[in-house]
Design a protein around this motif. Sequence first.
Motif, PDB file in Angstrom:
ATOM      1  N   GLY A  20      19.743  -9.272 115.558  1.00 52.25           N
ATOM      2  CA  GLY A  20      20.578 -10.039 114.645  1.00 52.25           C
ATOM      3  C   GLY A  20      21.707  -9.244 114.031  1.00 52.25           C
ATOM      4  N   VAL A  21      21.527  -7.952 113.866  1.00 53.94           N
ATOM      5  CA  VAL A  21      22.573  -7.100 113.295  1.00 53.94           C
ATOM      6  C   VAL A  21      23.671  -6.841 114.326  1.00 53.94           C
ATOM      7  N   MET A  22      23.281  -6.642 115.569  1.00 50.80           N
ATOM      8  CA  MET A  22      24.234  -6.268 116.611  1.00 50.80           C
ATOM      9  C   MET A  22      25.007  -7.449 117.184  1.00 50.80           C
ATOM     10  N   ARG A  23      24.522  -8.653 116.985  1.00 52.00           N
ATOM     11  CA  ARG A  23      25.205  -9.829 117.518  1.00 52.00           C
ATOM     12  C   ARG A  23      26.609  -9.939 116.915  1.00 52.00           C
ATOM     13  N   GLY A  24      27.611  -9.907 117.790  1.00 54.71           N
ATOM     14  CA  GLY A  24      28.990 -10.070 117.339  1.00 54.71           C
ATOM     15  C   GLY A  24      29.653  -8.805 116.835  1.00 54.71           C
ATOM     16  N   THR A  25      29.021  -7.652 116.998  1.00 55.29           N
ATOM     17  CA  THR A  25      29.647  -6.412 116.549  1.00 55.29           C
ATOM     18  C   THR A  25      30.711  -5.952 117.547  1.00 55.29           C
ATOM     19  N   TRP A  26      31.530  -5.058 117.077  1.00 56.67           N
ATOM     20  CA  TRP A  26      32.609  -4.500 117.895  1.00 56.67           C
ATOM     21  C   TRP A  26      32.041  -3.573 118.964  1.00 56.67           C
ATOM     22  N   ASP A  27      32.454  -3.759 120.213  1.00 54.26           N
ATOM     23  CA  ASP A  27      32.118  -2.863 121.327  1.00 54.26           C
ATOM     24  C   ASP A  27      30.609  -2.636 121.449  1.00 54.26           C
ATOM     25  N   THR A 140      30.165  -2.305 113.708  1.00 60.06           N
ATOM     26  CA  THR A 140      30.062  -3.368 112.708  1.00 60.06           C
ATOM     27  C   THR A 140      30.824  -4.583 113.199  1.00 60.06           C
ATOM     28  N   LYS A 141      30.833  -5.606 112.387  1.00 61.56           N
ATOM     29  CA  LYS A 141      31.612  -6.818 112.652  1.00 61.56           C
ATOM     30  C   LYS A 141      32.892  -6.745 111.823  1.00 61.56           C
ATOM     31  N   PRO A 142      33.931  -7.507 112.213  1.00 62.69           N
ATOM     32  CA  PRO A 142      35.119  -7.567 111.365  1.00 62.69           C
ATOM     33  C   PRO A 142      34.749  -8.143 110.001  1.00 62.69           C
ATOM     34  N   MET A 143      35.472  -7.722 108.971  1.00 59.31           N
ATOM     35  CA  MET A 143      35.232  -8.231 107.619  1.00 59.31           C
ATOM     36  C   MET A 143      36.277  -9.273 107.264  1.00 59.31           C
ATOM     37  N   ASP A 144      35.811 -10.473 106.931  1.00 64.31           N
ATOM     38  CA  ASP A 144      36.701 -11.529 106.485  1.00 64.31           C
ATOM     39  C   ASP A 144      36.834 -11.417 104.971  1.00 64.31           C
ATOM     40  N   LEU A 145      38.033 -11.095 104.500  1.00 66.07           N
ATOM     41  CA  LEU A 145      38.274 -10.918 103.074  1.00 66.07           C
ATOM     42  C   LEU A 145      38.724 -12.218 102.402  1.00 66.07           C
ATOM     43  N   GLY A 146      38.835 -13.271 103.186  1.00 66.13           N
ATOM     44  CA  GLY A 146      39.281 -14.546 102.646  1.00 66.13           C
ATOM     45  C   GLY A 146      40.794 -14.648 102.652  1.00 66.13           C
ATOM     46  N   GLN A 147      41.299 -15.855 102.475  1.00 64.21           N
ATOM     47  CA  GLN A 147      42.729 -16.132 102.430  1.00 64.21           C
ATOM     48  C   GLN A 147      43.480 -15.550 103.628  1.00 64.21           C
ATOM     49  N   GLY A 148      42.806 -15.590 104.792  1.00 65.05           N
ATOM     50  CA  GLY A 148      43.445 -15.126 106.016  1.00 65.05           C
ATOM     51  C   GLY A 148      43.455 -13.631 106.229  1.00 65.05           C
ATOM     52  N   GLU A 149      42.896 -12.880 105.309  1.00 65.41           N
ATOM     53  CA  GLU A 149      42.841 -11.421 105.460  1.00 65.41           C
ATOM     54  C   GLU A 149      41.569 -11.008 106.167  1.00 65.41           C
ATOM     55  N   GLN A 150      41.708 -10.073 107.107  1.00 61.79           N
ATOM     56  CA  GLN A 150      40.551  -9.567 107.831  1.00 61.79           C
ATOM     57  C   GLN A 150      40.735  -8.077 108.101  1.00 61.79           C
ATOM     58  N   VAL A 151      39.629  -7.345 108.029  1.00 59.06           N
ATOM     59  CA  VAL A 151      39.645  -5.935 108.381  1.00 59.06           C
ATOM     60  C   VAL A 151      38.967  -5.817 109.741  1.00 59.06           C
ATOM     61  N   ALA A 152      39.667  -5.255 110.703  1.00 59.75           N
ATOM     62  CA  ALA A 152      39.138  -5.124 112.056  1.00 59.75           C
ATOM     63  C   ALA A 152      37.969  -4.142 112.081  1.00 59.75           C
ATOM     64  N   ALA A 153      36.966  -4.469 112.869  1.00 60.28           N
ATOM     65  CA  ALA A 153      35.778  -3.612 112.977  1.00 60.28           C
ATOM     66  C   ALA A 153      36.131  -2.212 113.474  1.00 60.28           C
ATOM     67  N   ALA A 154      37.024  -2.132 114.455  1.00 60.83           N
ATOM     68  CA  ALA A 154      37.419  -0.812 114.973  1.00 60.83           C
ATOM     69  C   ALA A 154      38.016   0.046 113.864  1.00 60.83           C
ATOM     70  N   GLY A 155      38.773  -0.562 112.963  1.00 60.04           N
ATOM     71  CA  GLY A 155      39.353   0.172 111.841  1.00 60.04           C
ATOM     72  C   GLY A 155      38.289   0.665 110.871  1.00 60.04           C
ATOM     73  N   ILE A 156      37.254  -0.140 110.654  1.00 61.31           N
ATOM     74  CA  ILE A 156      36.150   0.261 109.769  1.00 61.31           C
ATOM     75  C   ILE A 156      35.421   1.465 110.355  1.00 61.31           C
ATOM     76  N   VAL A 157      35.168   1.415 111.671  1.00 60.84           N
ATOM     77  CA  VAL A 157      34.498   2.536 112.356  1.00 60.84           C
ATOM     78  C   VAL A 157      35.360   3.789 112.273  1.00 60.84           C
ATOM     79  N   HIS A 158      36.644   3.643 112.571  1.00 55.10           N
ATOM     80  CA  HIS A 158      37.556   4.788 112.524  1.00 55.10           C
ATOM     81  C   HIS A 158      37.619   5.390 111.114  1.00 55.10           C
ATOM     82  N   ASP A 159      37.657   4.510 110.100  1.00 48.86           N
ATOM     83  CA  ASP A 159      37.706   4.981 108.718  1.00 48.86           C
ATOM     84  C   ASP A 159      36.496   5.848 108.383  1.00 48.86           C
ATOM     85  N   LEU A 160      35.291   5.376 108.690  1.00 47.35           N
ATOM     86  CA  LEU A 160      34.110   6.172 108.342  1.00 47.35           C
ATOM     87  C   LEU A 160      34.062   7.473 109.143  1.00 47.35           C
TER      88      LEU A 160
END
Length: 191
Positions: A20-27, A140-160
């Motif tokens: 359930g955690v891995m469903r829909g994650t990036w790569d 991880t999965k992309p983060m939906d911040l609402g109002q059309g804003e989203q943080v891409a999963a690849a960017g989250i991985v790269h950030d950490l």
Amino acid sequence: MASVREGNQGVLVVVDVQVGVMRGTWDTARVIANVARTVARARAQGVPVFWVQHNDKDLPMDSADWQWVPELVPAAGDVRVHKRFESSFEQTSLEQELQARGSTHIVLAGAATNWCIRATAYGALDRGYDLTLVKDAHTTKPMDLGQGEQVAAAGIVHDLNTVMTWISYPGRTSGTATAAEVDFGVPGGSR
């Protein structure tokens, strides 16, 4: 200040690589293969493998989504830890299990990067462990911040990955390494 752990005893901690955690994650497929590769390397070197498994109202224990992905199977001698919070340390047996083995260096892989991997990485450093994040074995999965804003999963991985390369704690080492190059005997990375 945390007690810095003396010595150099590496362990692999695999967090939440569950259906359930891995469903829909990036790569997903590549990351699961790299987690499996890291587990195989740890076992070949006699490094203890810890499996941390999350459960909560959305991921109930023993449900189909709670199970490990089919590509990953804990071995009989591996340590299993069950958690209910993002950090693998909070109200779990992880720290006692690590202390019982004299562990000083945590190699970390799994999901989700921006939740349980980040919280566990900081929890390890806060408790005086050296840390190596397997930079191609977490997702991880992309983060939906609402109002059309989203943080891409690849960017989250790269950030950490970037944070774990640059962050510093007194007396501790942190860094990243790929699944192919990780060295369980070298805190913070690879040789």
